[in-house]
Design an enzyme around this catalytic site. Structure first.
Site: not given
Length: 207
Positions: A9, A51, A53, A59, A73, A98, A161
């Site tokens: 990340d 990441d 999303h 979250h 984010h 992810k 993470c």
């Protein structure tokens, strides 16, 4: 031993100027590039996680607690979700995304990005080409297919993470290390506790 380096990340939103910046994130991107240039040959494979999303539910929060909820984010396909420009991704062989619809701290929850896209280029959502009927490829699938038995974890953030990825790696049976110099934490006070937890779980800490 077949070794892999997992870069966790190192994305714009987690570096200075991003919506969830970790102190020292941009500097870490440069340090990792130097490390890969100098010592990348010690690894048989180099992979990275993002990441990514879309709608991760609770979250994301307007009133985040910075433990279980966070500011928006790394929205998929946004500038914030891209790798920091100081991270040299030339030798990254695969990227695992992810958290599309959940928190997903561990890289082992990610799925393989399309193989025909470079890590810093325009990226489509998902693990497979449009119309494919194959199952998504996880990080664990990818590593096992290449007979990897040892992984080293670096990146952002130490206490979230990186920690989750390392714990999942050792639980899955990989000989696992965290290269502490090449990580940065969200909560400085929590990093020491995190490192103790990792060591107790069987993760080797390399300073």
């Amino acid at each position: 031993m077949t070794r892999a380096l997992i870069i966790v990340d190192v994305q714009n939103d987690f570096c200075e100027g991003g919506s969830l910046a970790v102190d020292g994130g941009a500097d870490l991107a440069s340090l990792l590039s130097d490390f890969i240039d100098e010592q990348g040959g010690e690894f048989d494979h180099i992979v990275a996680t993002q990441d990514w999303h879309i709608d991760p539910g609770a979250h994301f929060s307007q009133t985040p607690d910075f433990l279980h909820s966070w500011p928006v984010h790394c929205v998929a396909d946004s500038k914030g979700s891209r790798f920091h420009p100081d991270l040299d991704t030339e030798n990254v062989g695969a990227v695992f995304r992810k958290g599309q619809f959940e928190a997903a701290y561990s890289g082992f929850e990610g799925v393989l990005a399309p193989e025909d896209e470079v890590p810093t280029g325009e990226q489509k959502l998902g693990a497979l080409a449009e119309g494919s009927t194959e199952d998504p490829v996880t990080l664990d699938d990818w590593l096992r297919e290449r007979e990897v038995d040892e992984v080293a974890v670096v990146g952002l953030a130490t206490d979230f993470c990186v920690k989750a990825t390392a714990l999942d790696a050792v639980a899955a049976g990989y000989t696992t290390s965290v290269l502490v110099r090449y990580t940065r934490g969200v909560h400085p006070d929590g990093v020491e506790t995190t490192l103790e937890e990792l060591e107790e779980a069987g993760v080797e800490l390399v300073e």
